[in-house]
Design an enzyme around this catalytic site. Sequence first.
Site, PDB file in Angstrom:
ATOM      1  N   SER A 184       8.682  -5.281 -23.830  1.00 29.84           N
ATOM      2  CA  SER A 184       9.579  -4.815 -24.895  1.00 29.84           C
ATOM      3  C   SER A 184      10.604  -5.855 -25.323  1.00 29.84           C
ATOM      4  O   SER A 184      11.217  -5.718 -26.390  1.00 29.84           O
ATOM      5  CB  SER A 184      10.305  -3.540 -24.443  1.00 29.84           C
ATOM      6  OG  SER A 184      11.213  -3.825 -23.390  1.00 29.84           O
TER       7      SER A 184
ATOM      8  N   LYS B  21      17.037  -4.568 -22.027  1.00 33.83           N
ATOM      9  CA  LYS B  21      17.134  -4.428 -23.482  1.00 33.83           C
ATOM     10  C   LYS B  21      18.316  -5.261 -23.986  1.00 33.83           C
ATOM     11  O   LYS B  21      19.136  -5.750 -23.214  1.00 33.83           O
ATOM     12  CB  LYS B  21      17.361  -2.959 -23.895  1.00 33.83           C
ATOM     13  CG  LYS B  21      16.333  -1.973 -23.379  1.00 33.83           C
ATOM     14  CD  LYS B  21      14.975  -2.127 -24.040  1.00 33.83           C
ATOM     15  CE  LYS B  21      13.997  -1.071 -23.504  1.00 33.83           C
ATOM     16  NZ  LYS B  21      12.621  -1.332 -23.949  1.00 33.83           N
TER      17      LYS B  21
END
Length: 250
Positions: free
Chosen positions: A50, A92
């Site tokens: 991600s 993230k």
Amino acid sequence: MSGKGRTGDGHGRLGSMLSGLAVAVGCVLFLGGFAWGAVVYKPYTVPTESMTPTVHAGDRILAQRIDGSEVHRGDVVVFTDPTWDANLPMVKRVVGIGGDKIACCGKDGRLTVNGKPLDEPYLHTKGRASAENFTAEVPKGQLFLLGDERTASLDSRVHLDDAGQGSVPRDAVQARVDAIAWPLNGMVERPRAFAPLPGGVSSPGPLRLQLGAVLVGVVLILGGAAYGPIAARSARSARNKGGRVTAGAH
């Protein structure tokens, strides 16, 4: 003759003392750099793709242990949140902090923070910053997080209907990613796009200083350890040369 001998012995003792000091200081720097790094940083393995291309699944990263209050926009953080995925650490990028209004996408396809469009050169794909349009207001004490691989990242956009509109508490953050240790891809830079916003971007951690201390320590240890054999060889060469000159003169 005796005066010369004393001078040579003095030089030898001084050289031995300095070499010993170099080794001692080198050991302090070498071990201290590692110890300091172990206190400040924690290694993690990135679980998903991600955050491609900044970090890839399976990369070993070094993340600086920080308090959630130290997080700035643009930081790549390691966090856990039971609403997202039990206690699995996730990686993230912080794009919004408490009080921010996050929206996508503007007329040019860019993500906006408080109405200001961002240049995001770290994104995996060019074009729109998100395939789907969204808006969110980040509550105080919360963080809005997105992956750099926007087409595959399960991030704050997936949790927009949750309490806090997809944001997570600051105290969910465990560390801030400073470098990729394996493969050796170097430091993770702070994005310039977030610098003009209130609060700016975070300062790099002390990793470069720690590595510098370790490298200087290695040089001092090797240099100090090498002095003995070099000095002994020089002394033997001088004695042999002196013996040949004396014999020739006789």
